[in-house]
Enzyme design. Structure first.
Site, PDB file in Angstrom:
ATOM      1  N   CYS A  45       0.868  -1.180   0.000  1.00 30.88           N
ATOM      2  CA  CYS A  45       0.000   0.000   0.000  1.00 30.88           C
ATOM      3  C   CYS A  45       0.900   1.224   0.000  1.00 30.88           C
ATOM      4  O   CYS A  45       1.719   1.385  -0.895  1.00 30.88           O
ATOM      5  CB  CYS A  45      -0.956  -0.027   1.194  1.00 30.88           C
ATOM      6  N   ARG A  51      -2.147  -0.840   5.247  1.00 31.54           N
ATOM      7  CA  ARG A  51      -3.284  -1.330   4.464  1.00 31.54           C
ATOM      8  C   ARG A  51      -2.924  -2.633   3.751  1.00 31.54           C
ATOM      9  O   ARG A  51      -3.770  -3.523   3.607  1.00 31.54           O
ATOM     10  CB  ARG A  51      -3.709  -0.279   3.446  1.00 31.54           C
TER      11      ARG A  51
END
Length: 335
Positions: free
Chosen positions: A279, A284
């Protein structure tokens, strides 16, 4: 992955979920809880996945696991699962994340010290929980795995809210855990370094499966971060925004059937092939990493530096990237 193998995998997961859903929620959680909101106490993901527990399963195993709370200090002080230790987010990423000549890396010794201070020993079975089943929960699990944790590390699906809704035992105040000795031993099977990514990325594609867990706008280079020089995605990556793995604003994981549709059918990824998740800072990316592991991936790694590293590099040195409104593949099953 062939159609037959995908069908077999779906059959196994759905069979587990069907069998588990027939269990009564009476007993330790009580009949009134079943009548209230059973999805908070027994979740489909916990029925099927090895490293996911729900409130019912946590209550059954409470005496045998160490608990790691990754919420903010004030939330922890106001109430936490009885006996839990806490690790600040800064100790997972901000404070102990350093840039080296080979890219960004977490300092394993510093992270291990923080984990030990939270009362976690290397061979403990650990349940991580937070507000729900979101970013920092999976990043904590990834971090423990990356420093070579020997015990099983699981996610409490639904987090602290589900635990309190099930009348689980809680306490207030600061953590009262005893510091444990913790020597890290990096587990490179879950870590993707800059060198590993670069070795598998070509100007026209990639030799491993790459998953970008950011938003489609970040993936295409339309949303720009002033901290990096380049905007777009690693060449060859597909985009599966991390939010598609979650329901109710990140409170719980989607059902195994939904996750298989997202990752196997629509993204078209093969669990037998090495996959690298990323990410901006690997937080994430840890959601995709965690879900792919639960779906049976043979090898899935999380790129430590992610775009905050790759976005500062150069095509001329072999760090290829792609951008533009029509570049790459965006998977939007649950967007």
């Amino acid at each position: 992955m062939g159609a037959d193998r995908r069908a077999d995998r779906r059959t196994v997961l759905r069979g587990i979920g069907t069998a588990a859903s027939g269990l009564s929620l009476g007993g330790c959680l009580g009949e009134t809880r079943e009548a209230a909101e059973p999805d908070l106490f027994q979740t489909p993901a916990a029925d099927a996945f090895e490293a996911v527990v729900d409130s019912m399963r946590l209550e059954e195993r409470l005496a045998d696991v160490a608990l790691l709370d990754i919420r903010a200090e004030d939330a922890f002080t106001e109430g936490h699962v009885a006996g839990a230790g806490r690790i600040p987010r800064s100790d997972l990423l901000d404070t102990h994340y350093e840039e080296t000549p080979d890219g960004y890396r977490a300092s394993p010794d510093a992270v291990a010290d923080a984990i030990g201070a939270a009362g976690i020993a290397p061979d403990d079975d650990v349940v991580v929980y937070g507000e729900g089943s979101n970013l920092w929960e999976t990043y904590a699990i990834y971090t423990l795995r990356a420093i070579g944790h020997e015990g099983r590390v699981s996610l409490l699906d639904g987090g602290y809210a589900a635990w309190t809704a099930s009348n689980g035992e809680t306490e207030t105040g600061a953590a009262e855990t005893a510091t444990q000795e913790y020597e890290p031993d990096l587990e490179m099977n879950v870590i993707a370094t800059r060198e590993r990514v670069a070795a598998n990325v070509r100007e026209d594609g990639a030799d491993v499966q790459l998953v970008d867990n950011r938003s489609p706008a970040e993936y295409r280079g339309e949303e720009r971060d002033d901290d990096v020089d380049r905007h777009g995605h690693i060449t060859g990556a597909v985009n599966v925004e991390f939010t598609q793995n979650l329901v109710d604003g990140g409170e719980r994981l989607r059902s195994p059937a939904d996750l298989e549709t997202l990752w196997l059918d629509d993204a078209g990824l093969d669990p037998s092939e090495e996959t690298i998740s990323y990410c901006s800072t690997a937080v994430r990316g840890s959601v995709g990493w965690f879900v792919m592991e639960q779906l049976g991936w043979d090898t899935v790694r999380n790129y430590e530096g992610s775009w905050e590293d790759w976005g500062t590099l150069s095509d001329a040195d072999g760090y290829y990237y792609t951008s533009g409104p029509d570049a790459g593949t965006v998977v939007d099953t649950f967007s």
